[in-house]
Design a protein around this motif. Structure first.
Motif, PDB file in Angstrom:
ATOM      1  N   GLY A 145       0.789  -1.224   0.000  1.00 64.94           N
ATOM      2  CA  GLY A 145       0.000   0.000   0.000  1.00 64.94           C
ATOM      3  C   GLY A 145       0.821   1.273   0.000  1.00 64.94           C
ATOM      4  N   GLN A 146       2.136   1.172   0.186  1.00 64.14           N
ATOM      5  CA  GLN A 146       2.991   2.356   0.202  1.00 64.14           C
ATOM      6  C   GLN A 146       3.437   2.766  -1.205  1.00 64.14           C
ATOM      7  N   GLN A 147       3.143   1.920  -2.185  1.00 66.37           N
ATOM      8  CA  GLN A 147       3.546   2.221  -3.554  1.00 66.37           C
ATOM      9  C   GLN A 147       2.641   3.290  -4.172  1.00 66.37           C
ATOM     10  N   ASP A 148       3.091   3.839  -5.284  1.00 61.75           N
ATOM     11  CA  ASP A 148       2.306   4.802  -6.060  1.00 61.75           C
ATOM     12  C   ASP A 148       0.962   4.175  -6.443  1.00 61.75           C
ATOM     13  N   LEU A 149      -0.121   4.975  -6.422  1.00 66.28           N
ATOM     14  CA  LEU A 149      -1.458   4.439  -6.672  1.00 66.28           C
ATOM     15  C   LEU A 149      -1.594   3.794  -8.047  1.00 66.28           C
ATOM     16  N   ASP A 150      -1.020   4.407  -9.054  1.00 64.64           N
ATOM     17  CA  ASP A 150      -1.113   3.826 -10.391  1.00 64.64           C
ATOM     18  C   ASP A 150      -0.367   2.495 -10.467  1.00 64.64           C
ATOM     19  N   ARG A 151       0.739   2.398  -9.746  1.00 63.58           N
ATOM     20  CA  ARG A 151       1.486   1.134  -9.708  1.00 63.58           C
ATOM     21  C   ARG A 151       0.670   0.063  -8.976  1.00 63.58           C
ATOM     22  N   GLN A 152       0.002   0.468  -7.902  1.00 60.83           N
ATOM     23  CA  GLN A 152      -0.855  -0.469  -7.177  1.00 60.83           C
ATOM     24  C   GLN A 152      -1.968  -0.982  -8.090  1.00 60.83           C
ATOM     25  N   LEU A 153      -2.596  -0.050  -8.810  1.00 59.08           N
ATOM     26  CA  LEU A 153      -3.680  -0.422  -9.714  1.00 59.08           C
ATOM     27  C   LEU A 153      -3.200  -1.431 -10.752  1.00 59.08           C
ATOM     28  N   GLU A 154      -2.054  -1.184 -11.322  1.00 58.42           N
ATOM     29  CA  GLU A 154      -1.494  -2.085 -12.324  1.00 58.42           C
ATOM     30  C   GLU A 154      -1.264  -3.479 -11.753  1.00 58.42           C
ATOM     31  N   THR A 155      -0.751  -3.522 -10.523  1.00 55.81           N
ATOM     32  CA  THR A 155      -0.471  -4.816  -9.884  1.00 55.81           C
ATOM     33  C   THR A 155      -1.760  -5.559  -9.566  1.00 55.81           C
ATOM     34  N   PHE A 156      -2.751  -4.852  -9.035  1.00 61.13           N
ATOM     35  CA  PHE A 156      -4.047  -5.478  -8.746  1.00 61.13           C
ATOM     36  C   PHE A 156      -4.632  -6.105 -10.020  1.00 61.13           C
ATOM     37  N   ARG A 157      -4.638  -5.352 -11.101  1.00 58.98           N
ATOM     38  CA  ARG A 157      -5.216  -5.847 -12.351  1.00 58.98           C
ATOM     39  C   ARG A 157      -4.426  -7.039 -12.892  1.00 58.98           C
ATOM     40  N   ASP A 158      -3.116  -6.942 -12.822  1.00 61.16           N
ATOM     41  CA  ASP A 158      -2.236  -8.000 -13.318  1.00 61.16           C
ATOM     42  C   ASP A 158      -2.467  -9.321 -12.585  1.00 61.16           C
ATOM     43  N   ARG A 159      -2.440  -9.243 -11.272  1.00 59.93           N
ATOM     44  CA  ARG A 159      -2.593 -10.464 -10.469  1.00 59.93           C
ATOM     45  C   ARG A 159      -4.011 -11.014 -10.546  1.00 59.93           C
ATOM     46  N   SER A 160      -4.988 -10.135 -10.622  1.00 62.60           N
ATOM     47  CA  SER A 160      -6.366 -10.592 -10.748  1.00 62.60           C
ATOM     48  C   SER A 160      -6.551 -11.372 -12.049  1.00 62.60           C
ATOM     49  N   ALA A 161      -5.934 -10.885 -13.121  1.00 61.16           N
ATOM     50  CA  ALA A 161      -6.035 -11.576 -14.409  1.00 61.16           C
ATOM     51  C   ALA A 161      -5.419 -12.968 -14.325  1.00 61.16           C
ATOM     52  N   ARG A 162      -4.290 -13.072 -13.623  1.00 63.68           N
ATOM     53  CA  ARG A 162      -3.606 -14.364 -13.530  1.00 63.68           C
ATOM     54  C   ARG A 162      -4.328 -15.339 -12.610  1.00 63.68           C
ATOM     55  N   LEU A 163      -4.849 -14.833 -11.485  1.00 62.65           N
ATOM     56  CA  LEU A 163      -5.454 -15.732 -10.498  1.00 62.65           C
ATOM     57  C   LEU A 163      -6.945 -15.972 -10.716  1.00 62.65           C
TER      58      LEU A 163
END
Length: 271
Positions: free
Chosen positions: A198-216
């Motif tokens: 949660g300490q990362q940049d918001l856009d980076r967080q969003l990218e990670t959430f979308r990426d992992r959601s697609a994979r899992l």
């Protein structure tokens, strides 16, 4: 006597038990004196409420109003809640819009005290809708006293379903997840993300959430969670990751052993 939920097991076995018994347990909670009295008072009085000041001055009304949105801990913060409701959400600089926790904006929008046509308190069906939310949230709170993970799972199942169907952009929906602490906790854990994420940049967080959601879960978009099977996968992954996180890592096989014992226990219990 206050309602006491039945939850003999935790983890995945407990979740299956809760799903089977929830209609009967929810009905028992709704009929319990504290919940029934507050619900009756809300239905009888809310149509007379025209201003935030009137709402916050009636503690029983405020109990239902806040409880319906998971904000019951703010019951004594009357000045703060009054300001949230008075400013509403129409202006970008309204307090509810500036808070990281998006539950306040949902709360203010539902009551709509800032609407030109008047508040939603007199709208047909408003009282029943808020009472139904209050009853469901009260059940989740009761479950949480026994097992906080189960409370979070119930919350996520309800909120992901509603958010998936909301008329918002995919980006906005993810920001709603990120800005709703209980929902974020479930999704973050299910995706295997560390607390420091949660300490990362918001856009980076969003990218990670979308990426992992697609994979899992097969899709980068929250809209996919309208499917009950996808939501079930999210919740099961959350509960599994939470169980793993509680297992002391004393030996390389400790996690696997604990999960095998949990599965064996579930089999013996017939759940």
């Amino acid at each position: 006597m206050s309602f006491q939920p039945v939850l003999p097991l935790g983890g995945l076995a407990g979740w299956r038990f809760l799903q089977r018994t929830m209609p009967a347990q929810q009905s028992a909670l709704n009929d319990s004196p504290p919940i029934a009295r507050n619900a009756e008072h809300f239905r009888a009085r809310i149509g007379e409420i025209a201003t935030p000041a009137e709402l916050v001055e009636d503690r029983r009304l405020l109990t239902v109003a806040l409880g319906a949105f998971g904000l019951q801990e703010d019951i004594d913060n009357r000045f703060f809640i009054r300001r949230i409701l008075e400013e509403g959400t129409a202006r970008n600089d309204a307090l509810a819009n500036r808070l990281a926790d998006k539950r306040y904006a949902v709360f203010a929008r539902a009551f709509a005290f800032d609407a030109p046509q008047g508040p939603a308190t007199r709208a047909p069906g408003f009282a029943d809708d808020i009472v139904a939310r209050f009853e469901r949230q009260s059940f989740e709170v009761a479950i949480g006293r026994r097992d906080e993970d189960m409370r979070l799972a119930l919350f996520a199942d309800r909120e992901l379903r509603a958010l998936a169907r909301a008329d918002s952009t995919p980006r906005t929906k993810w920001f709603r997840v990120m800005g709703t602490p209980p929902l974020r906790a479930v999704v973050e854990t299910a995706l295997g993300l560390p607390k420091s994420f949660g300490q990362q940049d918001l856009d980076r967080q969003l990218e990670t959430f979308r990426d992992r959601s697609a994979r899992l879960f097969g899709s980068p978009d929250i809209a996919a969670f309208a499917d009950p099977e996808v939501r079930e996968r999210v919740i099961r992954q959350f509960l599994l990751q939470s169980e793993i996180g509680r297992v002391p890592a004393t030996t390389p096989g400790a996690t696997a052993l604990a999960l095998l014992e949990s599965a064996a226990s579930a089999g013996r219990s017939g759940v």
